[in-house]
Design a protein around this motif. Structure first.
Motif, short mmCIF file in Angstrom:
data_model
loop_
_atom_site.label_atom_id
_atom_site.label_comp_id
_atom_site.label_asym_id
_atom_site.label_seq_id
_atom_site.Cartn_x
_atom_site.Cartn_y
_atom_site.Cartn_z
N ARG A 46 -59.00 2.28 -35.10
CA ARG A 46 -60.02 3.18 -34.59
C ARG A 46 -59.40 4.03 -33.46
O ARG A 46 -58.47 3.59 -32.77
N PRO A 47 -59.91 5.24 -33.24
CA PRO A 47 -59.37 6.07 -32.15
C PRO A 47 -59.63 5.41 -30.79
O PRO A 47 -60.74 4.93 -30.53
N ILE A 48 -58.64 5.42 -29.95
CA ILE A 48 -58.81 4.79 -28.64
C ILE A 48 -59.84 5.54 -27.81
O ILE A 48 -60.54 4.95 -26.98
N THR A 49 -60.01 6.84 -28.07
CA THR A 49 -61.01 7.63 -27.33
C THR A 49 -62.42 7.22 -27.72
O THR A 49 -63.36 7.39 -26.95
N GLN A 50 -62.58 6.69 -28.90
CA GLN A 50 -63.91 6.25 -29.34
C GLN A 50 -64.31 4.94 -28.69
O GLN A 50 -65.49 4.68 -28.46
N LEU A 51 -63.32 4.12 -28.33
CA LEU A 51 -63.62 2.80 -27.79
C LEU A 51 -63.67 2.77 -26.27
O LEU A 51 -64.67 2.35 -25.69
N ILE A 52 -62.60 3.22 -25.60
CA ILE A 52 -62.53 2.98 -24.16
C ILE A 52 -62.28 4.24 -23.33
O ILE A 52 -62.41 4.19 -22.10
N PHE A 53 -61.91 5.36 -23.95
CA PHE A 53 -61.68 6.59 -23.20
C PHE A 53 -62.49 7.74 -23.79
O PHE A 53 -61.93 8.67 -24.39
N PRO A 54 -63.82 7.71 -23.64
CA PRO A 54 -64.66 8.73 -24.25
C PRO A 54 -64.41 10.14 -23.72
O PRO A 54 -64.71 11.12 -24.40
N ASP A 55 -63.85 10.25 -22.52
CA ASP A 55 -63.56 11.56 -21.94
C ASP A 55 -62.15 12.04 -22.28
O ASP A 55 -61.70 13.07 -21.75
N GLY A 56 -61.46 11.30 -23.12
CA GLY A 56 -60.11 11.69 -23.50
C GLY A 56 -59.07 10.77 -22.91
O GLY A 56 -59.26 10.19 -21.84
N LEU A 57 -57.96 10.63 -23.63
CA LEU A 57 -56.88 9.76 -23.18
C LEU A 57 -56.17 10.40 -21.99
O LEU A 57 -55.84 11.59 -22.03
N PRO A 58 -55.95 9.67 -20.89
CA PRO A 58 -55.28 10.26 -19.73
C PRO A 58 -53.86 10.68 -20.07
O PRO A 58 -53.16 10.01 -20.85
N ILE A 59 -53.45 11.79 -19.51
CA ILE A 59 -52.10 12.30 -19.74
C ILE A 59 -51.17 11.66 -18.73
O ILE A 59 -51.38 11.73 -17.52
N GLY A 60 -50.13 11.01 -19.21
CA GLY A 60 -49.19 10.35 -18.31
C GLY A 60 -47.77 10.46 -18.83
O GLY A 60 -47.51 11.02 -19.89
N ASN A 61 -46.83 9.93 -18.03
CA ASN A 61 -45.44 9.89 -18.44
C ASN A 61 -44.93 8.46 -18.36
O ASN A 61 -45.67 7.53 -18.05
N ASP A 62 -43.66 8.30 -18.65
CA ASP A 62 -43.10 6.95 -18.73
C ASP A 62 -42.72 6.37 -17.36
O ASP A 62 -42.22 5.26 -17.28
N SER A 63 -42.94 7.12 -16.27
CA SER A 63 -42.45 6.65 -14.97
C SER A 63 -43.55 6.32 -13.96
O SER A 63 -43.33 5.55 -13.04
N ALA A 64 -44.73 6.92 -14.14
CA ALA A 64 -45.76 6.76 -13.11
C ALA A 64 -46.99 6.07 -13.68
O ALA A 64 -47.37 6.28 -14.83
N ALA A 65 -47.64 5.27 -12.82
CA ALA A 65 -48.90 4.64 -13.19
C ALA A 65 -50.03 5.65 -12.99
O ALA A 65 -49.99 6.49 -12.09
#
Length: 475
Positions: A236-255
């Motif tokens: 299932r799409p992760i946005t449908q389950l826990i991130f209804p406002d969209g998946l946060p944009i991140g990189n591999d180095s920062a929390a």
């Protein structure tokens, strides 16, 4: 001068350094205790002392000018040798201290009482001390009060001890997690089974998604954190389950700090680390999600405590120091005058001396509540220190400032009923300094004018208001 060394000195110093209290700024939780020591025991000097390898450093002090001194002259160098209080009724009669430079100087230390401050393992970090320039005998009630205040400092030290331990655990956990990330980059194909075992038993939620944000993996911690069973989450799409406002944009180095949503609709603050991998030419992202609810609550609590006066629940001096520059900036932008009112209670010391500090505290709380109710929503009132308060009046008509200040004097003068006792009455002296948009005064200069005006009001007589001269006045 020589001084004794504890048998557990190495462990004691290691524990002291882990607390990270040495050479740190003043903190209200310690300063309140030293003030209470001087008030309850009626001594001119009190301190929270930490004994370093070669020095005594004071986390808080009243009536003591030096922030640190050589360990060889420190009375507390002897206090850290045992878990029992060290009481010296007359230092000139004690061979350990008779030649001590702190004793031999005019108005030197004659009386000393020190309560050891211990970690949870019984290692003595320093002492809570009361000192006097006159010999004296400590009564049982005074010693009990000193013990109680030392217990407050000890509790704070042990809280810092636990926080230090939690930091070490968190660092170790983060190091382990970073190691896991590096391992995934180089060995994900070869060690899939081992990796799955680690992920499944991890404390943090682990979610794997593809390039279209579809869920590929969902560990046990994710089930517990978000309430979705693994079978219901997969594909299932992760946005449908826990991130209804969209998946946060991140990189591999920062929390990333973000808000997730549980299956019951409840919002959950989380910290997310994203690792992007390319497997067989396809993008795959691994999300490691940590529930930060408790951490945020603790941060909010500490932030509130740091800026709130414990007794009156008004903003404290630190909060006022942050508010004043903002108010001055608004004055410069909006061209509306700012009035700083520095208030000192008249007759408060007499109430403390006659009826006790508990009654004095009730008076302060009552006055604080009155002032908070008397100001407008745009105004600001804070407890400065002791029986002093500071008010900021923004955008008031200059001609009305003196009237408003006298109104506050009247508010303070109303009798205070405490329990079934007869009503008590204090008055207030107020100094007022006006700040205008064109002024080049600093915050310290503005407060100084208001403070001087308050003392001028006291010289005039009780329950008076004095308006300071303009900062630009040459007379």
């Amino acid at each position: 001068m020589s001084y004794p060394i504890a048998l557990n000195e190495e462990a004691r110093l290691a524990a002291l350094y882990e607390l990270e209290l040495l050479d740190t700024p003043d903190e209200p939780v310690f300063d309140r205790v030293t003030r209470l020591v001087t008030q309850l025991l009626k001594v001119p000097m009190a301190k929270v002392s930490l004994i370093d390898a070669e020095r005594e450093w004071l986390k808080s002090q009243v009536g003591v000018e030096a922030r640190e001194m050589p360990r060889g002259v420190a009375f507390c160098a002897y206090t850290v040798m045992a878990l029992e209080p060290l009481i010296i009724e007359d230092a000139r009669q004690d061979p350990r201290f008779a030649d001590n430079p702190m004793v031999t100087v005019p108005e030197g230390v004659r009386f000393y009482a020190g309560i050891p401050l211990c970690t949870s393992d019984g290692l003595v970090m320093g002492a809570l001390c009361a000192m006097d320039t006159q010999p004296r005998v400590l009564s049982e009630s005074e010693l009990g009060a000193l013990h109680d205040l030392a217990a407050i400092v000890t509790d704070e030290i042990r809280l810092r001890e636990r926080l230090a331990q939690e930091r070490k655990k968190a660092q170790a956990y983060q190091q382990a997690l970073n190691k896991l990330h590096r391992s995934m980059e180089n060995q994900i194909e070869r060690r899939t089974n081992e990796l799955n075992l680690v992920i499944e038993s991890a404390y943090d939620a682990y979610i794997s998604i593809d390039g279209q944000d579809m869920i590929l993996d969902w560990n046990r911690a994710a089930e517990l954190m978000f309430g979705w069973p693994r079978k219901a989450a997969l594909a299932r799409p992760i946005t449908q389950l826990i991130f209804p406002d969209g998946l946060p944009i991140g990189n591999d180095s920062a929390a990333i700090t973000f808000i997730a949503r549980r299956c019951d609709g409840a919002e959950l603050p989380v910290e997310i680390r994203v690792k992007t991998l390319m497997i067989d030419g396809r993008e795959r992202r691994s999300l490691f999600i940590h529930d930060i609810t408790e951490r945020q609550q603790l941060e909010r609590l500490h932030n509130q405590q740091a800026r709130e006066d414990v007794l009156t629940r008004l903003p404290n001096r630190r909060a006022f120091d942050e508010r004043l520059p903002e108010a001055m900036a608004r004055t410069r932008r909006g061209k509306h005058p700012l009035a700083v009112l520095f208030m000192d209670l008249d007759g408060f010391k007499t109430i403390n001396d006659t009826h006790g500090h508990a009654m004095g505290d009730e008076i302060l709380r009552a006055i604080a509540n009155r002032l908070a109710s008397a100001v407008r929503e745009t105004d600001y009132v804070a407890r400065w220190a002791g029986d002093e308060f500071v008010l900021l009046l923004e955008g008031s008509d200059v001609g009305a400032i003196e009237y408003l200040a006298n109104k506050f004097v009247q508010v303070v003068e109303e009798p205070v009923m405490v329990g079934n006792d007869a009503p008590l009455k204090v008055s207030a002296s107020i100094g007022v300094a006006l700040y205008f948009a064109a002024s080049e005064e600093t915050t310290n200069e503005l407060l100084k004018r208001a403070d001087v005006a308050m003392y001028n009001a006291k010289h005039i007589g009780k329950a008076q208001v004095h308006i300071a001269r303009s900062a630009d006045s040459d007379s």
